[in-house]
Design an enzyme around this catalytic site. Structure first.
Site, mmCIF file in Angstrom:
data_model
loop_
_atom_site.group_PDB
_atom_site.id
_atom_site.type_symbol
_atom_site.label_atom_id
_atom_site.label_comp_id
_atom_site.label_asym_id
_atom_site.label_seq_id
_atom_site.Cartn_x
_atom_site.Cartn_y
_atom_site.Cartn_z
ATOM 1 N N GLY A 14 0.873 -1.187 0.030
ATOM 2 C CA GLY A 14 -0.115 0.240 -0.030
ATOM 3 C C GLY A 14 0.888 1.289 0.036
ATOM 4 C CG ASN A 103 2.025 -12.432 -2.469
ATOM 5 O OD1 ASN A 103 2.155 -12.251 -3.517
ATOM 6 N ND2 ASN A 103 2.883 -12.583 -1.384
ATOM 7 C CB ALA A 129 8.582 -2.360 -1.085
ATOM 8 N NE ARG A 131 4.682 -1.334 6.969
ATOM 9 C CZ ARG A 131 3.819 -1.323 8.075
ATOM 10 N NH1 ARG A 131 3.350 -0.044 8.391
ATOM 11 N NH2 ARG A 131 3.346 -2.352 8.502
ATOM 12 C CE LYS A 182 4.310 -12.398 -6.512
ATOM 13 N NZ LYS A 182 3.566 -11.126 -5.968
ATOM 14 C CG ASN A 186 3.278 -15.592 -4.092
ATOM 15 O OD1 ASN A 186 2.506 -14.774 -4.789
ATOM 16 N ND2 ASN A 186 4.298 -15.157 -3.541
ATOM 17 C CG ASN A 200 12.468 -15.940 -1.086
ATOM 18 O OD1 ASN A 200 11.992 -16.207 -0.124
ATOM 19 N ND2 ASN A 200 12.160 -14.806 -1.577
ATOM 20 C CB SER A 253 5.161 -12.012 2.136
ATOM 21 O OG SER A 253 4.634 -12.957 1.537
HETATM 22 O O1 KPL Z 1 5.867 -12.304 -3.193
HETATM 23 C C1 KPL Z 1 6.821 -12.809 -2.782
HETATM 24 C C2 KPL Z 1 6.459 -13.094 -1.381
HETATM 25 O O2 KPL Z 1 7.290 -13.014 -0.366
HETATM 26 O O3 KPL Z 1 5.373 -13.150 -1.029
HETATM 27 C C3 KPL Z 1 7.804 -13.424 -3.269
HETATM 28 C C4 KPL Z 1 7.895 -13.158 -4.831
HETATM 29 C C5 KPL Z 1 8.244 -15.021 -2.972
HETATM 30 C C6 KPL Z 1 9.307 -12.727 -3.006
HETATM 31 O O4 KPL Z 1 9.600 -12.791 -1.683
#
Ligand code: KPL
Length: 295
Positions: A14, A103, A129, A131, A182, A186, A200, A253
């Site tokens: 955001g 996601n 990105a 925070r 995507k 994930n 990762n 994430s």
């Molecule tokens: O989208 C991602 C996430 O962490 O949610 C990836 C692409 C795996 C990058 O860390």
């Protein structure tokens, strides 16, 4: 007066979106849970990219201060998106564009069933990105933000300002394909990194994790093939491994959610994939196991 886009969900996605819209000259306002949180953000976002940093002015408020929302991005986690939508639903008109940017998949289907007359759009981003504080944003990877509609419609009028900006927004006629691309990334990365508590890149470096990632990708490819996504099916492992490489130092994430003891998006990532696999009668034992393990 041009009505601003409201951005519901002031996390990394955001805030990044607010910075991009600010640079694009598109009026935008972040919606925070209360006025105190909004006041903190109204001092601006400390934005870091590479070795440089700047303060980006953003506008922020809370939903209880508004009479109406004319255009909305929902950038919460997938598992919070429906509640977030319902909290502001009374402020929307049926023709208010609502763009989901998170996601995983499955939120759109639930919303369209409950609110069929709402103008719903979906998006996905390859920007990265995180925070480092409430208003400190670190932009770690440049990418593209694709928006579209499941019915494959042409770009609506409001998208012109996005298309004309230099902020890498694109209109995707086949947004389902982009969302699936995507989703498989994930599915391949997030659950394994959360279970092994690794970054990762370690999924490639550790032979045991790499073997598991390879099996996950083979199952994902079978599901894509059953959906008729032949070219995505052929590339699943290459795409997922390339993202592991380019985000090697990232904590996914889902790993961050697990480490902070927050609910994860597993049901919208592996859960969505497994439900689709079940419908198509494609066995996905390892993805099922990861889903159960993190539920
Ligand atoms: O989208 C991602 C996430 O962490 O949610 C990836 C692409 C795996 C990058 O860390």
């Amino acid at each position: 007066m041009v009505e601003p886009w409201h951005i519901l969900g002031a996390g990394a996605v955001g805030q990044l979106l607010a910075c991009k819209l600010q640079r694009a000259g598109i009026p935008a306002q972040l919606l925070c849970r209360d006025l105190a949180a909004a006041q903190v953000l109204s001092q601006g976002i400390e934005y870091h990219e590479g070795s440089g940093s700047s303060r980006i002015p953003v506008s922020a408020t809370s939903a209880d201060q508004l009479d109406a929302i004319r255009a909305l991005f929902i950038t919460t986690k997938a598992n919070q998106a429906i509640t977030a939508f319902e909290q502001v639903q009374g402020l929307l008109r049926p023709d208010t564009p609502v763009v989901l940017l998170h996601n995983g998949m499955g939120v759109y289907e639930q919303l369209v069933q409950r609110y069929p007359s709402q103008h719903l759009f979906c998006g996905t981003t390859t920007e990265a990105a995180y925070r480092r504080g409430p208003c400190v944003l670190v932009h770690t990877g440049k990418g593209e933000t694709s928006l579209g509609q499941f019915n494959g419609s042409d770009a609506p009028g409001w998208f012109t300002a996005f298309a004309n900006s230099e902020e890498a927004f694109c209109w995707e006629a086949d947004i389902a394909h982009s969302l699936w691309r995507k989703l498989v990334i994930n599915c391949a990365i997030n659950p394994l990194t959360a279970i092994h508590r690794c970054r990762n890149g370690e999924l490639l470096d550790n032979p045991e994790y790499r073997a598991q990632a390879t099996r996950v990708c083979a199952e994902l490819a079978a599901v894509c093939r059953a959906r008729g996504e032949e070219s995505l099916a052929d590339q699943v492992q290459d795409i997922a491994f390339a993202v592991m490489r380019s985000t090697a130092q990232n904590q996914s994430s889902m790993l961050q959610d697990v480490l902070h003891k927050r609910p994860t998006e597993i049901d919208f990532i592996s859960g969505y994939l497994c439900r689709e696999a079940h419908r198509l009668q494609v066995p996905c034992p390892l993805n099922e196991q990861l889903w159960q393990q993190l539920s």
